[in-house]
Design a protein around this motif. Structure first.
Motif, PDB file in Angstrom:
ATOM      1  N   SER A 235     -22.988  35.019   0.121  1.00  0.00           N
ATOM      2  CA  SER A 235     -23.537  34.509   1.382  1.00  0.00           C
ATOM      3  C   SER A 235     -25.047  34.516   1.385  1.00  0.00           C
TER       4      SER A 235
ATOM      5  N   THR B 146     -23.733  25.619   0.809  1.00  0.00           N
ATOM      6  CA  THR B 146     -23.941  25.284  -0.601  1.00  0.00           C
ATOM      7  C   THR B 146     -25.228  24.504  -0.782  1.00  0.00           C
TER       8      THR B 146
ATOM      9  N   LYS C 166     -12.728  32.426   5.462  1.00  0.00           N
ATOM     10  CA  LYS C 166     -13.757  33.089   6.246  1.00  0.00           C
ATOM     11  C   LYS C 166     -13.829  34.576   5.933  1.00  0.00           C
TER      12      LYS C 166
ATOM     13  N   GLN D 164     -11.733  21.394   5.033  1.00  0.00           N
ATOM     14  CA  GLN D 164     -12.587  21.814   3.924  1.00  0.00           C
ATOM     15  C   GLN D 164     -13.812  20.915   3.856  1.00  0.00           C
ATOM     16  N   ALA D 165     -14.868  21.416   3.184  1.00  0.00           N
ATOM     17  CA  ALA D 165     -16.129  20.676   3.132  1.00  0.00           C
ATOM     18  C   ALA D 165     -15.958  19.320   2.463  1.00  0.00           C
TER      19      ALA D 165
ATOM     20  N   VAL E  23     -21.619  26.517  -8.327  1.00  0.00           N
ATOM     21  CA  VAL E  23     -21.607  26.025  -6.948  1.00  0.00           C
ATOM     22  C   VAL E  23     -21.772  24.516  -6.907  1.00  0.00           C
TER      23      VAL E  23
ATOM     24  N   ARG F 253     -10.224  26.545   2.877  1.00  0.00           N
ATOM     25  CA  ARG F 253     -11.341  27.007   3.691  1.00  0.00           C
ATOM     26  C   ARG F 253     -11.105  28.486   3.971  1.00  0.00           C
TER      27      ARG F 253
ATOM     28  N   GLU G 167      -7.808  26.397  -3.814  1.00  0.00           N
ATOM     29  CA  GLU G 167      -8.896  26.745  -2.908  1.00  0.00           C
ATOM     30  C   GLU G 167      -8.514  26.320  -1.501  1.00  0.00           C
TER      31      GLU G 167
ATOM     32  N   GLU H 151     -21.203  32.239   4.677  1.00  0.00           N
ATOM     33  CA  GLU H 151     -20.576  32.755   3.459  1.00  0.00           C
ATOM     34  C   GLU H 151     -19.719  31.691   2.810  1.00  0.00           C
ATOM     35  N   CYS H 152     -19.557  31.789   1.489  1.00  0.00           N
ATOM     36  CA  CYS H 152     -18.640  30.896   0.781  1.00  0.00           C
ATOM     37  C   CYS H 152     -17.860  31.697  -0.249  1.00  0.00           C
TER      38      CYS H 152
END
Lengths: 327, 332, 278
Positions: C52, C84, C243, B272-273, C77, C241, C239, C58-59
């Motif tokens: 996106s 971001t 796609k 993750q970021a 955000v 990661r 949450e 995209e997020c």
């Protein structure tokens, strides 16, 4: 080749040391001629270790694969050593890692085994691909003696041995804490004949040759992942800011990846051939990496992975370095 | 159908986009062919599974223009495909992949290609040494997922039709096909039985889902994952692996969004970021992959996401052997 | 057939800078360019959308506006990565591409008649805000509304103005906190789990929903169990990661549950028995 019982005894002594976590070696695989890397923590587990021309993997990659996970508060990091069985070429990988300080000399106990060549897995598969019972090999100089289910067979060594091994200049480990087996006296010479064959072709012919090969790449990155020297935390191929190589599979991105990787490993690649071995699409990577190796010798008179005190080639400069390319 | 008529069949089939096994540099893959000479018929199984016909390595999901006036455009799907010479295990993998691509949100890229593709299978006369399809509800003559199945007899192919698409091929060129006799059928059964008896690897997967549920924290996974080097060859060559990445490729004026294959054995897969990674070590990733195939997928879709083709065992450079791992799981 | 990967263009109507500085947070108010789509766009509190920037990526964001607010959607955000950071540079009037809504929402209908306790930390307040606004717009369906929210410092608090306004309301209780003492801050100073144990909310007929950094969720969970909450009374939104956002790319799974499709809202009873890494 090493005397197996003697090798196991030496390794048992290492495993029992208090300051050693485990020893990495080879054990019999799950079918046929396969051999698998093995991790022994106790003397009983060392009894599984073998050594034969079937032991093709470069084990040095495990030294950089170990994850250093964050530990809970109060728990100290276990500062123990890792033992590793290496042949001539693998020992050069270990030296290269020491040169680059990816590992430190105190972290490893090196068990060197002089090697007279390993097999080429693709040729083994062609000849013995249907055997599910154990296939054992003994090196008898010019010939390999193959034993399957008790039946013996002889095959000429050059039909099965890896191409890299035919011209290997470093059959004895260049570094070791313990040497198991007798030093090999014969000296082979690397003539770069396959590289010269390609060099003599015209630029267009060379591009056509590599174009056909790179188009087949599926970008699985197995070549990069099995290489001990490719241990960057963030590979240039994965970078997103900026994007050096796009994720899509196309001739331009594939060629970009392979050419960039061969240049990133220039002066660091010791020619073990693992990348070509793992490639599922049979791309002749050793030709590319041998060419870079040849260039490095011609330009800098430097060979990778020989002296752990030496500085890595492309990380240092001297004021006498040629400046002709600066306009 | 007589074996010597295969050339004519190929000619007729190649009016559509025909995919068949082709060998290059010792590697067999499914590629577009136009002539029967290019096709390799005497192969055990292709090195790269034909999943790249329905689920390509790189696929454009849509194109767009940038700047003041942004527009989005989806590329048009082209014509009908036929895959000739696919093995029953690979065909079965499509019926397994259908479940994840069609559930909830229909993946139109995959399902459009799936609808427009006819699968003509070739049953195995001799299994590979790492095949274990019979242990997983598969078989050398299994017709699941196929439209038509050919079994090679001495001079002829025994043709079985499974769906309307397969029927259409016979109706298209009736002079190439003739009715089979009981003799033929008996011969085919004998060949299939013999092939299945030659399969050396067998493992019982009964109750594997419940067993795996119990041993998530077992030390076995530590041992099994130690030798994995994370090279991701097993995931790329697995016919039921479907992980992918979505990326944008653009210049200042225009670009496209693509879908590319990815692998869960990649350390950055779940990074993750913030820097947190739920699967930071190889034990997490190796265990996740095995659980995904034998526990998570069956929990969600009632079918084990493995067809027993054995490619992962063949191609793994460090001899990770799923059959051996499963037999150890059963012993715990 | 509808293409689930195809986004729709949406214009940025407004940008609010919630938190300045290195860990900047901005709230974007978006409305779809297609009027009809904006009017028919329905979602539940807790659902998310894929936002996106064409050309970049995209997020997956939680929709921080409530579905009872018509005509627009809002996402908050946190500036952390490539996309971001580029989002933070966008200005009012520019276009983004949005697809959704995805995920399961909070089971608000099952919770009618119960007391709602929201425990948030930092940016984790975003999905909870959607729930809080929904409950306020349907206030008579719920017995009580408690909000516990904390951040590192007073400048890291999101939705500050809204939160201070909500403190003054009669129909809900708001307990704000910051980690370290500051001049001018006379409310509780300490970590959110400590604030929770200090307030000692009753577990009877209450649903507790928590969202925040993983370490905060862990300690809030312990505190909630001590206060007598059952596993089925505790909800969280996670949450990962992501796609594809639709449960196909195989990335965001916890065991056999996909956070983008079977989540992001999970009850602790569900999460406890799943075999996977969170």
């Amino acid at each position: 080749m090493a005397d197996l019982a003697k090798m196991r005894n030496e390794i048992k002594k290492i495993v029992q040391r208090d300051d050693v976590k485990y020893v990495i070696g080879y054990e019999k695989g799950t079918y046929g001629w396969r051999v698998s890397p093995s991790f022994a923590r106790t003397p009983e587990e060392v009894d599984k270790f073998i050594f034969s021309p079937l032991c093709v993997n470069n084990l040095a990659v495990y030294l950089v694969l170990e994850e250093k996970l964050p530990l809970p508060k109060g728990v100290e990091e276990e500062k123990k050593k890792i033992g590793i069985v290496v042949t001539g070429c693998d020992s050069r990988s270990v030296v290269q890692l020491l040169q680059e300080k990816a590992i430190s000399r105190d972290d490893v106990v090196i068990l060197g085994v002089p090697c007279s060549g390993v097999v080429e897995p693709k040729k083994m598969k062609e000849m013995f691909g249907k055997e599910i019972g154990t296939v054992a090999i003994e090196d008898k100089g010019e010939k390999y003696v193959i034993v399957i289910d008790g039946k013996r067979r002889e095959v000429l060594k050059e039909e099965l041995v890896s191409e890299n091994c035919k011209t290997c200049e470093y059959q004895n480990p260049v570094i070791s804490d313990i040497l198991i087996g007798d030093e090999i006296k014969e000296k082979k010479k690397e003539s770069y004949s396959k590289v010269r064959e390609l060099e003599e072709k015209s630029t267009q012919e060379r591009w056509d040759y590599w174009k056909e090969k790179f188009e087949r790449c599926i970008r699985c990155y197995a070549c990069r992942n099995c290489c001990p020297v490719c241990n960057c935390k963030e590979c240039m191929a994965e970078k997103t800011t900026p994007v050096w190589i796009r994720r899509s599979v196309s001739l331009s991105e594939n060629a970009g990846f392979h050419i960039m990787r061969s240049l990133h490993t220039a002066g660091r690649c010791i020619g073990c051939g693992s990348c070509e071995r793992v490639c599922p699409m049979n791309i002749p990577l050793s030709k590319l990496y041998k060419k870079v190796e040849k260039d490095v010798i011609e330009l800098f008179d430097y060979r990778a992975g020989l002296d752990e005190e030496e500085k890595p080639l492309l990380s240092v400069y001297s004021v006498d370095d040629s400046n002709e390319y600066i306009l | 159908m007589r074996k010597d008529r295969i050339g004519k069949l190929v000619q007729i089939l190649s009016r559509n986009t025909l995919y068949a096994p082709v060998e290059r540099d010792g590697v067999t893959t499914f590629e577009k062919v136009e002539k029967v000479e290019d096709i390799k018929f005497d192969y055990q199984n292709s090195d790269v599974p034909p999943k790249n016909v329905l689920f390509p390595q790189t696929e454009t999901t849509f194109k767009y223009t940038l700047g003041k006036d942004q527009k989005i455009e989806v590329p048009k799907e082209n014509g009908k495909n036929i895959i000739l010479g696919i093995r029953p295990c690979d065909a079965r993998s499509f019926s397994i992949l259908d479940k994840v691509f069609e559930k909830d949100f229909l993946d139109i890229y995959y399902s459009e290609k799936r609808e427009n593709t006819t699968l003509i299978g070739l049953s195995c006369n001799e299994p590979g040494i790492n095949c274990f399809c019979t242990s997983l509800d598969g078989g050398v003559g299994n017709k699941e997922g196929l439209d038509m199945l050919l079994t090679a007899l001495e001079d002829e192919y025994f043709v079985e039709v499974a769906t309307d698409k397969g029927k259409a091929i016979i109706e298209n060129s009736p002079d190439l096909f003739s009715d089979a006799s009981d003799e033929h059928a008996k011969k085919k059964d004998e060949i299939n039985k013999r092939a299945e008896s030659l399969m050396k690897r067998r493992i019982s997967v009964e109750g594997i889902e419940e067993k795996l549920d119990k041993i998530f924290d077992d030390d076995l996974w530590n041992e099994v994952s130690m030798k994995c080097i994370g090279c991701s060859v097993c995931t790329y060559l697995c016919p039921t692996c479907h992980c992918f990445d979505i990326q944008d490729e653009a210049t200042l004026r225009e670009g496209r969004r693509i879908r590319v294959w990815d692998s869960c054995s990649n350390p950055e897969y779940t990074l993750q970021a913030s820097g947190y990674n739920p699967r930071p070590a190889r034990i997490n990733r190796v265990r996740n992959r095995i659980y995904h195939k034998y526990e998570y997928y069956p929990k969600n879709f009632k079918v084990i996401a493995c067809v027993g083709c054995g490619r992962c065992i063949d191609k793994c450079s460090v001899n990770m052997d799923i059959v051996e791992v499963l037999s150890r799981v059963k012993e715990i | 057939m509808e293409n689930p990967y195809l986004p729709n263009l949406a214009k940025i109507e407004n940008v609010i800078e919630e938190v300045p500085g290195a860990r900047a947070i901005k709230t974007f108010k978006l409305s779809f360019n297609d009027e009809k789509l904006q009017q028919s766009f329905e979602y539940e509190p807790g659902q998310c959308a894929m936002v996106s920037i064409l050309g970049l990526g995209e997020c997956f964001f939680a929709l921080s506006s409530s579905p009872t607010q018509k005509g627009f959607i809002e996402v908050s955000v946190l500036k952390l990565g490539k996309v971001t950071a580029a989002l933070h540079q966008k200005e009012i009037g520019e276009d983004l591409a949005v697809r959704g809504p995805y995920g399961n929402g909070f089971p608000v209908e099952d919770w009618e008649g119960k007391k709602i306790l929201c425990i948030g930390g930092g940016i984790g307040q975003a999905p909870l805000r959607s729930l809080i606004k929904y409950v306020l717009d349907n206030r008579d369906k719920y017995e009580k509304l408690d909000v516990i929210y904390g951040a590192r410092s007073s400048s890291d608090l999101c939705y500050k103005k809204e939160m201070f306004d909500m403190e003054k309301r009669e129909d809900m209780d708001v307990h704000l906190s910051i980690d370290n003492a500051e001049e001018g801050w006379d409310r509780f100073v300490g970590l959110v789990p400590h604030n929770l144990t200090r307030i000692k909310p009753s577990a009877k007929n209450t649903i507790a929903i928590t969202c925040g950094p993983p370490v905060m969720i862990k300690y809030v969970l312990l505190s909630l169990k001590e206060l007598g909450f059952e596993d089925s009374q505790i909800y969280t939104t996670l949450e990962m990661r992501m796609k594809c956002g639709i449960g196909k790319c195989g990335r965001c799974n916890i065991g056999n549950l996909y956070v983008c499709k079977d989540g992001p809202v999970f009850s602790w009873a569900e999460l406890r028995q799943v075999k996977g890494e969170m």
